[in-house]
Structures are given as C-alpha cells and as structure tokens.
Design a protein around this motif. Structure first.
Motif, PDB file in Angstrom:
ATOM      1  N   GLU A   1      56.785  47.275  35.078  1.00  0.00           N
ATOM      2  CA  GLU A   1      58.006  47.763  36.241  1.00  0.00           C
ATOM      3  C   GLU A   1      57.503  47.587  37.748  1.00  0.00           C
ATOM      4  N   ASN A   2      56.122  48.237  37.742  1.00  0.00           N
ATOM      5  CA  ASN A   2      55.592  48.081  39.269  1.00  0.00           C
ATOM      6  C   ASN A   2      54.195  47.648  39.416  1.00  0.00           C
ATOM      7  N   GLY A   3      53.659  46.867  38.531  1.00  0.00           N
ATOM      8  CA  GLY A   3      52.283  46.269  38.758  1.00  0.00           C
ATOM      9  C   GLY A   3      51.427  47.127  38.420  1.00  0.00           C
ATOM     10  N   LEU A   4      50.137  46.744  38.486  1.00  0.00           N
ATOM     11  CA  LEU A   4      48.807  47.733  38.709  1.00  0.00           C
ATOM     12  C   LEU A   4      48.808  48.213  40.119  1.00  0.00           C
ATOM     13  N   ARG A   5      48.528  49.557  40.027  1.00  0.00           N
ATOM     14  CA  ARG A   5      48.220  50.484  41.443  1.00  0.00           C
ATOM     15  C   ARG A   5      46.603  50.556  41.156  1.00  0.00           C
ATOM     16  N   LEU A   6      45.879  49.867  41.969  1.00  0.00           N
ATOM     17  CA  LEU A   6      44.321  49.824  42.008  1.00  0.00           C
ATOM     18  C   LEU A   6      44.121  50.725  43.119  1.00  0.00           C
ATOM     19  N   ALA A   7      43.486  51.913  43.031  1.00  0.00           N
ATOM     20  CA  ALA A   7      43.086  52.694  44.187  1.00  0.00           C
ATOM     21  C   ALA A   7      41.342  52.575  44.255  1.00  0.00           C
ATOM     22  N   VAL A   8      40.955  52.017  45.370  1.00  0.00           N
ATOM     23  CA  VAL A   8      39.661  51.893  45.626  1.00  0.00           C
ATOM     24  C   VAL A   8      39.309  52.322  47.048  1.00  0.00           C
ATOM     25  N   PRO A   9      38.012  52.292  47.417  1.00  0.00           N
ATOM     26  CA  PRO A   9      37.763  52.890  48.845  1.00  0.00           C
ATOM     27  C   PRO A   9      38.512  52.046  49.546  1.00  0.00           C
ATOM     28  N   GLU A  10      38.821  50.830  49.855  1.00  0.00           N
ATOM     29  CA  GLU A  10      39.333  50.036  50.895  1.00  0.00           C
ATOM     30  C   GLU A  10      40.785  50.555  50.842  1.00  0.00           C
ATOM     31  N   GLY A  11      41.400  51.239  50.049  1.00  0.00           N
ATOM     32  CA  GLY A  11      42.737  51.568  49.819  1.00  0.00           C
ATOM     33  C   GLY A  11      43.400  51.707  48.626  1.00  0.00           C
ATOM     34  N   VAL A  12      44.772  51.750  48.413  1.00  0.00           N
ATOM     35  CA  VAL A  12      45.294  51.697  47.364  1.00  0.00           C
ATOM     36  C   VAL A  12      46.314  50.319  47.490  1.00  0.00           C
ATOM     37  N   ARG A  13      46.258  49.535  46.596  1.00  0.00           N
ATOM     38  CA  ARG A  13      47.214  48.358  46.701  1.00  0.00           C
ATOM     39  C   ARG A  13      47.946  48.181  45.125  1.00  0.00           C
ATOM     40  N   THR A  14      49.086  47.401  45.239  1.00  0.00           N
ATOM     41  CA  THR A  14      49.755  47.258  43.982  1.00  0.00           C
ATOM     42  C   THR A  14      49.556  45.756  43.796  1.00  0.00           C
ATOM     43  N   LEU A  15      49.101  45.470  42.700  1.00  0.00           N
ATOM     44  CA  LEU A  15      48.882  44.291  42.179  1.00  0.00           C
ATOM     45  C   LEU A  15      49.837  43.695  40.991  1.00  0.00           C
ATOM     46  N   PRO A  16      50.517  42.617  41.262  1.00  0.00           N
ATOM     47  CA  PRO A  16      51.409  42.000  40.270  1.00  0.00           C
ATOM     48  C   PRO A  16      50.821  41.387  39.006  1.00  0.00           C
ATOM     49  N   VAL A  17      49.936  41.922  38.656  1.00  0.00           N
ATOM     50  CA  VAL A  17      49.174  41.392  37.317  1.00  0.00           C
ATOM     51  C   VAL A  17      50.190  41.388  35.881  1.00  0.00           C
TER      52      VAL A  17
END
Length: 331
Positions: free
Chosen positions: A40-56
């Motif tokens: 529904e929303n993609g992978l929310r990957l939270a890393v030190p550079e920030g949180v990004r949503t990836l359409p994997v």
C-alpha cells in the motif's frame, strides 16, 4: 541481477532497501500486515540520513513471480522459518528451463550456522553471508537501520568454502549500496564469530540491556561456554582484534528519526509477539556442539529454555526478575 529478498524484516528490508536505492531491481517477500503495508505504502526505510519511502515491489511468495536466470535469492528470515521457504522456492521453475534449486544462487543472510546446511540440501549454489547490521523492524512497512556511514558489514562467500564470480559481483553491488561487503574464502569462519556474539541475544531478550555487574558476568560466562565448545569442536573463528580491524569506524550507531532501538533480533521477536524465537539455533547450537564434544553448557541451555518460554507465553522482553538472573549466575 534482480535481488529477491525472502523475508523483508530488519535485515532483509535494509539490504533490499539499500540495493533499491542504488538502482538495482529488487523484490521484497513478506507476509501478513507487513506485506499489506509494503504494497500500500512502499517500504519506509529509516536511516541516519532521514526517513524515505521506497516503492519496492512486494509479493507474498514464489507463486507471484516468474523467476529469471539472473535472479539472486536472499534468504533473510530466522532459522526456524528457513526449511519451508527453502522447499517452496527451490522447486519453482526458472524461465528457460530448470528450477531455482538447480540454477539460482541463494544467499543466507541470517544469524546462526545451520541455514547453509539446510539450503545446500535444496540448492546447488549456496552462499553464506555474515551479517553485522544494526537494524530494527517493529511495525508493518517500516525498517530502521542506525549504522553510519555504512549500514552494515556483510561478509559474502561460497558455502561450504571458496569464492566465485557470482560472489564477487554480489559483493560489488552491496559495496555500492552502503555496505562493506568483503568476499571471504571461508565465510563460515566469520559466521561462527558472529554466533558467539549472538549468544547474548537471548540474555538481552529476557533480561534487558546487558549492563551492570550481574548481566555482564552472565554474558562473559555465556560466551566463554561458546568459545570452549568451538575449541573442543576444532572450529576456528576470527578473534576480537581481527574483527575490530574489519569493523573499524565503518558502522557507528547514530540516532534515527522516530526510532528508539530497544534491542537486537531476539528482543524484537518478543516485542512483536512473534510467537517464536531463534534461541534454538544460537544458544542451542552451542548446546548441541557441547553435547557432541562433552563440554558442559549450562548457561546457554538455560537461556535457550528461557527465551523459548518467553516467546511461547507471549511475555514482554526484559521481564526476567533480578533474583532469577542471580540464580542463573550461581547455578
């Protein structure tokens, strides 16, 4: 190469997300609410550079994919879940003829040392991956990885030993995706070193952070049992200096937005109320080898039983009373 990540939790989600970020074709394999959130929303990957949503892209199993000859399967589940997944994926046909078990490389990006043996019964091309990757998966659709400047260290090698062009190519892809990925001619040597560290997973899961005199004393004895067992079995592994030389300052824990890291993989299993835990293949591996080679392993045996009981009963992590901890040390 297309990377199919079988088990898109903390480790698998981070590896898949980082590979996807660097331009590789990736498919995540998940189940239940996690799969629904990924779709529904993609992978929310939270890393030190920030949180990004990836359409994997995400699927629920091999029946939803047409496997291709250049696919790479990455198994990233707990060992207790490996066998049925290996059965399901190994028999799948590959476009052009043959099956995944006959043709495709399978990477075991997992703790413990049993997965590669399980895989080799079903797959001809098996690769071990020693995973040093501080990551967390506690809610559907979200994975956090706190390592910086790199997300983790992933030793890659052919199982049972050796290297080949496929291992080199995979390591190059990982190295370009925020990992340090050395190719090892004896990857299991590194995985046994990691096993010794993972013996504390059960202690952390049932008793909380390994701090203070009591917990540190239990930790030291638990690892000492493991070292004695490996020595009796004639199993070598890198010492602390060699491990630290590889790690250096490549992976430092950095706060991640919206994430408070509570503990490692076993702690997370209890926090998610997964219903099972990997202790049989971590502490239980030492217990097994101890029985085979006549070395007593009372602490590893006790922690194995405690972790399994916590998982079976749905108990929250860190709930073991201090008196019970002291009794473990005295026993």
């Amino acid at each position: 190469m297309r990377y199919i990540i079988i088990g898109a939790g903390a480790v698998g989600g981070t590896i898949g997300g980082r590979l996807f970020e660097s331009g590789h074709e990736v498919v995540l394999v998940a189940r239940g609410p996690h799969l629904a959130a990924l779709r529904e929303n993609g992978l929310r990957l939270a890393v030190p550079e920030g949180v990004r949503t990836l359409p994997v892209p995400a699927v629920g199993g091999p029946q939803e994919l047409t496997l291709q000859p250049d696919d790479v399967l990455v198994l990233a589940v707990k060992t207790q879940h490996s066998a049925p997944l290996l059965d399901a994926w190994s028999a799948r046909p590959v476009a052009g003829g043959g099956t995944a078990g006959e043709l495709l490389p399978l990477l075991c990006a997992q703790n413990g040392v049993e997965n590669e043996r399980l895989a080799l019964r079903r797959f001809r091309r098996v690769y071990g991956v020693c995973v040093w990757l501080p990551s967390t998966h506690l809610e559907p659709g979200r994975v956090a990885a706190a390592g910086s400047p790199l997300s983790g260290i992933l030793h890659v090698g052919r199982y049972p030993a050796g290297r080949d062009a496929t291992a080199e190519r995979i390591a190059a892809d990982l190295s370009a995706s925020r990992f340090h990925a050395p190719v090892s001619d004896d990857v299991m040597r590194w995985k046994y070193a990691k096993l010794l560290g993972n013996l504390l997973n059960a202690l952390e899961a049932v008793a909380g952070p390994v701090t203070g005199e009591l917990r540190r004393a239990l930790a030291a004895r638990t690892v000492a049992e493991g070292e004695a067992v490996l020595a009796a079995a004639g199993i070598g592994h890198p010492g602390r200096e060699e491990q630290e030389a590889v790690r250096g300052d490549r992976v430092t824990l950095v706060p991640v937005e919206g994430e408070e890291r509570g503990g490692g993989s076993s702690w997370q299993s209890l926090a998610r109320k997964a219903g099972d835990i990997e202790a049989d293949h971590l502490n239980g591996e030492i217990v097994l080898l101890g029985r085979l080679h006549g070395v007593p392993t009372p602490l590893n045996g006790a922690l194995q039983q405690l972790a399994n009981a916590f998982a079976r009963e749905g108990r929250a992590p860190g709930g073991l009373p201090e008196a019970d901890l002291a009794e473990l040390l005295d026993g």
